[in-house]
Scaffold this motif. Structure first.
Motif, PDB file in Angstrom:
ATOM      1  N   HIS A  65      64.311  49.537  -9.902  1.00 36.22           N
ATOM      2  CA  HIS A  65      65.695  49.997 -10.072  1.00 36.22           C
ATOM      3  C   HIS A  65      66.648  49.259  -9.132  1.00 36.22           C
ATOM      4  N   GLU A  66      66.231  49.056  -7.892  1.00 34.90           N
ATOM      5  CA  GLU A  66      67.105  48.354  -6.943  1.00 34.90           C
ATOM      6  C   GLU A  66      67.291  46.894  -7.334  1.00 34.90           C
ATOM      7  N   LEU A  67      66.234  46.281  -7.900  1.00 35.17           N
ATOM      8  CA  LEU A  67      66.313  44.862  -8.255  1.00 35.17           C
ATOM      9  C   LEU A  67      67.331  44.624  -9.363  1.00 35.17           C
ATOM     10  N   TRP A  68      67.211  45.375 -10.476  1.00 37.63           N
ATOM     11  CA  TRP A  68      68.090  45.140 -11.610  1.00 37.63           C
ATOM     12  C   TRP A  68      69.387  45.938 -11.531  1.00 37.63           C
ATOM     13  N   GLY A  69      69.422  46.938 -10.656  1.00 39.88           N
ATOM     14  CA  GLY A  69      70.661  47.700 -10.524  1.00 39.88           C
ATOM     15  C   GLY A  69      71.579  47.181  -9.444  1.00 39.88           C
ATOM     16  N   ASP A  70      71.017  46.539  -8.392  1.00 33.24           N
ATOM     17  CA  ASP A  70      71.831  46.062  -7.277  1.00 33.24           C
ATOM     18  C   ASP A  70      71.786  44.537  -7.124  1.00 33.24           C
ATOM     19  N   VAL A  71      70.577  43.962  -7.113  1.00 34.69           N
ATOM     20  CA  VAL A  71      70.435  42.521  -6.858  1.00 34.69           C
ATOM     21  C   VAL A  71      70.928  41.699  -8.042  1.00 34.69           C
ATOM     22  N   ALA A  72      70.509  42.063  -9.256  1.00 37.75           N
ATOM     23  CA  ALA A  72      70.869  41.270 -10.437  1.00 37.75           C
ATOM     24  C   ALA A  72      72.375  41.196 -10.669  1.00 37.75           C
ATOM     25  N   PRO A  73      73.134  42.297 -10.609  1.00 40.25           N
ATOM     26  CA  PRO A  73      74.584  42.167 -10.806  1.00 40.25           C
ATOM     27  C   PRO A  73      75.263  41.357  -9.709  1.00 40.25           C
ATOM     28  N   ALA A  74      74.747  41.395  -8.477  1.00 43.19           N
ATOM     29  CA  ALA A  74      75.355  40.658  -7.379  1.00 43.19           C
ATOM     30  C   ALA A  74      74.891  39.202  -7.310  1.00 43.19           C
ATOM     31  N   TRP A  75      74.003  38.787  -8.183  1.00 45.05           N
ATOM     32  CA  TRP A  75      73.500  37.410  -8.182  1.00 45.05           C
ATOM     33  C   TRP A  75      74.615  36.455  -8.600  1.00 45.05           C
ATOM     34  N   PRO A  76      74.687  35.241  -8.016  1.00 44.97           N
ATOM     35  CA  PRO A  76      75.721  34.275  -8.447  1.00 44.97           C
ATOM     36  C   PRO A  76      75.620  33.993  -9.944  1.00 44.97           C
ATOM     37  N   GLY A  77      76.656  34.344 -10.669  1.00 43.37           N
ATOM     38  CA  GLY A  77      76.639  34.201 -12.116  1.00 43.37           C
ATOM     39  C   GLY A  77      76.310  35.477 -12.844  1.00 43.37           C
ATOM     40  N   GLY A  78      75.970  36.526 -12.115  1.00 41.49           N
ATOM     41  CA  GLY A  78      75.706  37.813 -12.738  1.00 41.49           C
ATOM     42  C   GLY A  78      74.252  38.013 -13.119  1.00 41.49           C
ATOM     43  N   ALA A  79      74.003  39.084 -13.842  1.00 37.51           N
ATOM     44  CA  ALA A  79      72.634  39.459 -14.199  1.00 37.51           C
ATOM     45  C   ALA A  79      72.009  38.467 -15.172  1.00 37.51           C
ATOM     46  N   TYR A  80      72.819  37.867 -16.054  1.00 38.66           N
ATOM     47  CA  TYR A  80      72.252  36.880 -16.966  1.00 38.66           C
ATOM     48  C   TYR A  80      71.759  35.637 -16.220  1.00 38.66           C
ATOM     49  N   ALA A  81      72.480  35.240 -15.206  1.00 37.45           N
ATOM     50  CA  ALA A  81      72.012  34.121 -14.380  1.00 37.45           C
ATOM     51  C   ALA A  81      70.745  34.497 -13.620  1.00 37.45           C
ATOM     52  N   PHE A  82      70.658  35.764 -13.209  1.00 36.68           N
ATOM     53  CA  PHE A  82      69.433  36.213 -12.544  1.00 36.68           C
ATOM     54  C   PHE A  82      68.254  36.200 -13.521  1.00 36.68           C
ATOM     55  N   ALA A  83      68.487  36.624 -14.772  1.00 34.75           N
ATOM     56  CA  ALA A  83      67.431  36.583 -15.783  1.00 34.75           C
ATOM     57  C   ALA A  83      66.999  35.146 -16.065  1.00 34.75           C
ATOM     58  N   ALA A  84      67.969  34.220 -16.079  1.00 34.90           N
ATOM     59  CA  ALA A  84      67.618  32.810 -16.278  1.00 34.90           C
ATOM     60  C   ALA A  84      66.787  32.273 -15.112  1.00 34.90           C
ATOM     61  N   THR A  85      67.119  32.699 -13.904  1.00 37.65           N
ATOM     62  CA  THR A  85      66.349  32.278 -12.735  1.00 37.65           C
ATOM     63  C   THR A  85      64.909  32.794 -12.796  1.00 37.65           C
ATOM     64  N   GLN A 153      70.744  53.955 -13.192  1.00 35.21           N
ATOM     65  CA  GLN A 153      71.150  52.589 -12.834  1.00 35.21           C
ATOM     66  C   GLN A 153      69.935  51.777 -12.384  1.00 35.21           C
ATOM     67  N   GLY A 154      69.738  50.650 -13.043  1.00 35.58           N
ATOM     68  CA  GLY A 154      68.602  49.786 -12.741  1.00 35.58           C
ATOM     69  C   GLY A 154      67.362  50.097 -13.532  1.00 35.58           C
ATOM     70  N   GLY A 155      67.370  51.191 -14.290  1.00 36.90           N
ATOM     71  CA  GLY A 155      66.207  51.538 -15.102  1.00 36.90           C
ATOM     72  C   GLY A 155      66.076  50.625 -16.303  1.00 36.90           C
ATOM     73  N   PRO A 156      64.938  50.630 -16.972  1.00 40.98           N
ATOM     74  CA  PRO A 156      64.737  49.737 -18.109  1.00 40.98           C
ATOM     75  C   PRO A 156      65.749  49.959 -19.231  1.00 40.98           C
TER      76      PRO A 156
END
Length: 221
Positions: A65-85, A153-156
């Motif tokens: 939950h913390e990874l996709w709810g907090d880290v992914a949105p704050a990643w440079p480029g947003g959550a989609y950029a985090f998914a690409a990474t 928030q951050g759940g599947p």
């Protein structure tokens, strides 16, 4: 007289292959060995599965939950950029795990093989980390199990609602990274392969008297 002259019939010879029945008091050695090995594999299967799956479960429970709810949105480029990474890391960590294992050769050197096996452990840990990131977005198969925790928030379920094309971005990133990695490996293998010198002798140069190389002789008619 006819009865006395008749010859007695011969008994038929026994078949070449005789089947011997197993005695109840005699132990069957082959059956005992097979039973022991089957029991050993059966006893090791369940603990081995638990050991392999437990890190993914712990990652999903404590950090999903913390990874996709907090880290992914704050990643440079947003959550989609985090998914690409995360998708691009899949072939890289897999190569880091598998490449040392291909260098192992128990017949040549056991200590060196053990060293290569130990060198693959960081890659295995990285595979678990990336697999945990991906598994944290897996929703339960049954919709009735999509409870409030899944939509928190951050759940599947929350991830799939806010980022519906996340799996497409991750898949495309994985395929692109794999294609690029294969291209680099092929070029490196070509450079490492030595070019064998040609064994054919060079063609003799024509003499000054005979520019065509026929030494003044006329070609046949």
């Amino acid at each position: 007289m006819s009865g006395g002259s008749a010859r007695p019939k011969r008994r038929k010879a026994a078949g070449s292959a005789l089947r011997y029945e197993h005695r109840p008091g005699r132990p069957d050695a082959d059956g005992a060995k097979k039973g022991d090995y089957g029991c050993a594999w059966g006893c090791l299967a369940l603990p081995g599965f638990v050991v392999l799956i437990m890190p993914l479960v712990l990652f999903d429970v404590y950090w999903g939950h913390e990874l996709w709810g907090d880290v992914a949105p704050a990643w440079p480029g947003g959550a989609y950029a985090f998914a690409a990474t995360v998708g691009a890391l899949v072939p890289l960590v897999f190569l880091a795990w598998v490449a040392p294992l291909f260098r192992m050769n128990w017949k040549r050197s056991k200590p060196r093989s053990l060293a290569w096996a130990a060198a693959s452990l960081p890659g295995l840990a990285a595979c678990y980390l990336v697999a945990g990131m991906i598994a944290a977005t897996a929703r339960p198969k049954r919709r009735r199990d999509w409870d409030a925790d899944c939509y928190s928030q951050g759940g599947p379920c929350w991830v799939h609602v806010h980022y519906p094309w996340m799996w497409v971005v991750g898949l495309v990133s994985t395929l692109a990274a794999a294609a690029l990695l294969i291209t680099v490996l092929v070029r490196l293998s070509r450079r490492a392969t030595p070019i064998e010198p040609s064994t054919s002798e060079p063609q003799a140069a024509p003499t000054p008297r005979s520019p065509t190389g026929t030494a003044g002789r006329r070609p046949p008619a």
